[in-house]
Write an enzyme that holds these catalytic residues in place. Structure first.
Site, mmCIF file in Angstrom:
data_model
loop_
_atom_site.group_PDB
_atom_site.id
_atom_site.type_symbol
_atom_site.label_atom_id
_atom_site.label_comp_id
_atom_site.label_asym_id
_atom_site.label_seq_id
_atom_site.Cartn_x
_atom_site.Cartn_y
_atom_site.Cartn_z
ATOM 1 N N HIS A 129 -18.433 -35.201 -5.155
ATOM 2 C CA HIS A 129 -19.567 -34.808 -4.317
ATOM 3 C C HIS A 129 -19.390 -33.426 -3.743
ATOM 4 O O HIS A 129 -20.092 -33.043 -2.798
ATOM 5 C CB HIS A 129 -19.781 -35.843 -3.192
ATOM 6 C CG HIS A 129 -19.858 -37.238 -3.700
ATOM 7 N ND1 HIS A 129 -18.796 -38.098 -3.676
ATOM 8 C CD2 HIS A 129 -20.877 -37.912 -4.296
ATOM 9 C CE1 HIS A 129 -19.147 -39.250 -4.226
ATOM 10 N NE2 HIS A 129 -20.400 -39.170 -4.611
ATOM 11 N N GLY A 130 -18.435 -32.649 -4.287
ATOM 12 C CA GLY A 130 -18.301 -31.243 -3.917
ATOM 13 C C GLY A 130 -17.646 -30.968 -2.584
ATOM 14 O O GLY A 130 -18.129 -30.157 -1.801
#
Lengths: 275, 188, 429
Positions: free
Chosen positions: B153-154
């Site tokens: 999810h970065g």
């Protein structure tokens, strides 16, 4: 009349219980003598010196051919070794690990978490290296022979004369080799005569000879001594919980006897208005 | 215990006054002893659910750091989870120490995250939803802050393993560890 | 259910619950006030002991199941892990192992109590039959449980006993393959045995509930075998008299059980089961656990030259010796179902049946002999002894019991339970 029936039934119940053990020394029917062990009896415990000597016999003689899969190095603390000594013992042995990032299996020194490494990679290799008969794993040998592990009761309906413990059998086997077998025994080539082995023809060559091991505590390494010590060690590997089990057992028995006496007194009290 | 009134035929008489008290004492002491015994007997059945001896052996892991070069990272397994161990370069250490704490979503000084500044030891599980961040291998993306990057999810972690950008709420956790000597640590 | 309850409470909470689920008055009538013959002796303790052992087996079994792996590759090792690494694992395993033996000791005494005192006779026929079904369920559970450690005896015992079903004509072989899930006892067999071993004890719990329900219909039998005539004179409330007596009996049983678990845990087992299962090596003597030995002896008695076999099979025409043995083995238990009707006597208790009493003891000794024979190799004179003991077992139940019932002159019965208690010189314990 009531108590006569009770007594009769109790005797029969005891007979059924004592008859419960199945056939033990099956096969050759040779009588295996019972020995005195420090760990037998209700108050028995292992003797650490015997355990350490027995361990020495195992690692110097037996482990060349026999695996001990269920023994972990961390268990050796029970023999009296401290953490560093256990680590040092483990590090003397190589275990397989991997695969590494290249996908290869590799060997590394053992840690206390590892189990005793087997001398052979698999069962077939063990058999091939030993004339077709793979040396059995020794982890449970003391419970898998004779009548099994240590027992407070050693008679039964089937064997009223008493029966041998696993450790009795192991000692007898290790000291039961005879250089010149009796005239009527035919031992095939590649096998050896042993008085106590069922069928008398055993594939294992006599493993112990005077001085096979140089005991670090200075005890004389006679065949008798080594057989005794390694039998104790093997019983420990089969029953490592023995000390704790008997210790707790004594406390539990005392507690239950006290509680049962109290319950009986209470029962008599409550029933006193009926009698 | 007066329910016995409807049963049997109580032998009336002198002893009755003493009887209940004696019976009560015996009753309560038996109940107490029995209760204690039951509690002791129940304990093993609960304790068997606690970690077993072989699980506890793996409760701590020892790692030899001597083979890890500067700028190199390794991953070890501790209690079933990956632990990132990085031999940090001088620039990485300086960068970690110079960050303003107020700029951090989870403020924590670099000095509070290491025993020795050149060795960073932390659990390599992203604090967002549990993926394993990239950055251990050369060629891995290191994110915008030169540390680790979680591809799920970065989330971006810096050279001290602290969260800088992205959905993760907390810094990569530092497990309890100690140096047993100059080049060996024991985690857990 | 009989048993009066004048249960009343001042507590609002209790009454609120009671109005919705009458648990308090139920417990009061069935466990507290419940009228029980005043003259029960200690042989009446064994029912409650069996119930408690069942609970012990379920608790120890579930905690073992948290660590056991039912896969042939790792089953043996998983048990050894329990013994060595799991906290108190050795204790729980030995409790479960010896609890099985304890369960059968208690239940066999319970059954022989029933045989001696005529507890199976009207109106308790269904109570007795449910008991036999409990015994069958226990035997199935124990058989499958013994396979789980996957030792040599586990594997070979499973092989021998499941192979018996192949004796059935036509459907035998397909049934055996269905049981095995393959062509030999292997992983599919082990897995399903574990599932069923976990299930059956709860079936037993259900049967025990029915057993107790049937019991409470007509209340316990008693050593005189006479019915309860006057509740006030003949009975006493279950609590506190039999609650405390049962607890005392439990204490005695626990002492024996603790001695077994802590000081002779492998006494009833077989050493060969500490050798991992090897389908290519057969043990010298395959023996089941001791509680199956009498039935094993009956099974093996039926050799082709056994005269009883020759008779029942019409000279070998109707069935093979193997099939005859299998049928006889199951029949030895199923015939007990018919006992209430085989016994023609109108007197229940052997106390007043001097002829039947003698044959009861002979029957009991015969069962012990059968057990002893079952544990020995089937060779020489032992075969003959086993065959005669098998003959006597069925002869006693099918021929002697009815005849004695018809022709025996019983001793005069006491007027009532109360009369038997006040008349005797010994207190009824």
């Amino acid at each position: 009349m009531n108590s006569k029936k009770t007594i009769k039934t109790l005797i029969l119940a005891a007979a059924v219980t004592l008859g419960a053990t199945s056939v033990q020394a099956a096969g050759s029917g040779v009588h295996i003598p019972s020995r005195e062990w420090s760990f037998s009896g209700i108050f028995g415990t292992y003797d650490r010196a015997e355990l350490q000597r027995g361990f020495q016999v195992f690692r110097n003689v037996c482990s060349a051919c026999h695996s001990m899969d269920l023994l972990a190095f961390r268990n050796l603390g029970a023999l009296g070794y401290n953490d560093d000594e256990v680590k040092a013992i483990a590090a003397e042995y190589q275990v397989q690990d991997g695969p590494n990032d290249d996908g290869d299996m590799f060997d590394r020194p053992a840690t206390p978490a590892d189990h005793w490494p087997s001398p052979f990679p698999n069962e077939k290799a063990a058999a091939a290296a030993n004339g077709g008969a793979a040396p059995p794993d020794l982890s449970l040998m003391a419970k898998a022979r004779g009548s099994g592990g240590d027992s407070a009761l050693r008679i039964s309906l089937l064997q009223p004369a008493g029966f041998p413990l696993g450790a009795d059998y192991l000692y007898a086997l290790l000291t039961g080799y005879e250089e010149t077998p009796p005239a009527d025994a035919s031992i095939p080539a590649g096998k050896y005569y042993n008085h106590y082995f069922p069928g008398h023809a055993i594939s294992m060559a006599p493993p112990l000879a005077e001085g096979s091991v140089d005991y670090s505590d200075g005890t004389a390494a006679t065949v008798d001594q080594m057989a005794h010590d390694v039998s104790v060690f093997l019983n420990w590997v089969s029953e490592p919980e023995l000390n704790e089990r008997k210790n707790i057992g004594i406390k539990v028995m005392l507690f239950l006897i006290v509680l049962t006496i109290m319950l009986y007194a209470l029962k008599r009290k409550i029933w006193s208005d009926i009698h | 215990m007066s329910e016995t009134a409807d049963a049997g035929h109580p032998t009336g008489g002198v002893a009755e006054i003493d009887e209940p008290t004696r019976r009560d004492f015996l009753l309560w002491s038996t109940i107490a002893v029995g209760g204690v015994g039951t509690a002791i007997a129940v304990w093993p059945f609960i304790d068997q659910m606690n970690p077993a001896a072989d699980t506890l052996t793996l409760a701590s892991t020892e790692v030899d750091l001597s083979q890890i070069e500067v700028g190199q990272s390794i991953t070890v397994i501790w209690r079933g989870k990956p632990v990132f161990i990085r031999h940090r370069t001088e620039e990485e250490i300086k960068e970690a120490e110079s960050v303003e704490l107020s700029a951090l979503p989870d403020p924590q000084a670099d000095a509070d995250r290491v025993e020795k500044p050149e060795w960073l030891v932390m659990v390599g599980v992203c604090t967002h939803l549990g993926c394993i961040p990239l950055g251990q291998k050369p060629g891995d993306s290191k994110g915008d802050f030169g540390g680790w990057f979680c591809p799920c999810h970065g989330s971006h972690y810096d050279t001290s393993g602290r969260i800088r950008k992205g959905p993760a709420p907390a810094n990569l956790p530092v497990p309890a560890y100690e140096f047993t000597d100059d080049t060996n640590i024991r985690i857990g | 259910m009989s048993g009066t309850s004048n249960f009343q409470s001042n507590s609002k909470v209790v009454n609120w619950i009671e109005h919705r689920l009458p648990i308090f008055s139920f417990l009061d009538s069935q466990l507290h006030q419940y009228p029980t013959p005043r003259n029960l002796n200690y042989f009446w303790n064994f029912g409650s002991l069996a119930g408690i052992v069942l609970v012990i087996m379920i608790v120890s079994g579930i905690t073992l199941a948290m660590h056991y792996a039912a896969n042939t590759e790792i089953a043996f090792t998983s048990v050894e892990r329990i013994m060595r690494d799991v906290n108190a694992g050795w204790l729980i395993r030995y409790i479960h192992m010896n609890g099985a033996s304890m369960f059968f000791i208690v239940v066999y005494i319970h059954i022989f109590r029933g045989l001696y005192f005529g507890s199976y006779k009207a109106p308790r026929e269904i109570l007795w039959m449910i008991g036999i079904f409990i015994l069958l369920a226990m035997m199935a559970t124990a058989f499958m449980g013994y396979v789980l450690p996957w030792g040599q005896m586990s594997f070979w015992g499973a092989t021998v006993i499941t192979n018996l079903f192949s004796a059935l004509p036509l459907i035998g072989e397909p049934i055996v393959q269905l049981l095995w899930g393959g062509f030999v006892v292997d992983n599919p067999t082990l897995n399903r045995f574990f599932a069923l071993h976990y299930l059956l004890p709860f079936v037993i719990v259900g049967l025990v509930f029915l057993h107790l329900w049937a019991l409470h219909m007509h209340h316990s039998n008693n050593p005189t075998g006479i019915d309860i005539k006057d509740e006030k004179a003949d009975t006493i409330p279950f609590h506190p008299y039999y609650t405390i007596k049962d607890m005392y009996g439990l204490g005695v049983m626990m002492i024996i059980f603790a001695f077994m678990v802590f000081f002779m845990p492998n006494y009833f087992g077989h050493p060969d089961n500490y050798i991992p299962a090897n389908p290519l090596v057969t043990p010298a003597h395959i023996v089941p656990e001791w509680y199956f030995l009498p039935f094993y002896a009956i099974l093996r008695a039926f050799t082709s030259d056994y005269w009883v076999y020759q008779v029942v099979s019409l000279g070998g025409f109707l069935m093979s010796a193997k099939l005859a043995g299998v049928i006889a083995m199951f029949a030895s238990i199923l015939v007990l179902l018919a006992l209430p009707w085989l016994d023609r006597s109108r007197v229940r208790s052997s106390r007043y049946r001097p002829v039947y009493k003698v044959f009861f003891w002979i029957f009991l000794i015969d069962c012990v002999i059968l057990g002893w024979v079952g544990g020995q190799p089937a060779e020489g004179v032992l075969v003959t002894i086993g065959q005669w003991a098998t003959f006597w077992y069925f002869f006693h139940l099918i021929i002697l019991v009815p005849l004695i019932g018809i022709f025996e002159r019983p001793k005069p019965l006491p007027a009532s339970i109360a009369a038997s208690v006040t008349g005797s010189t010994q207190p009824a314990e």
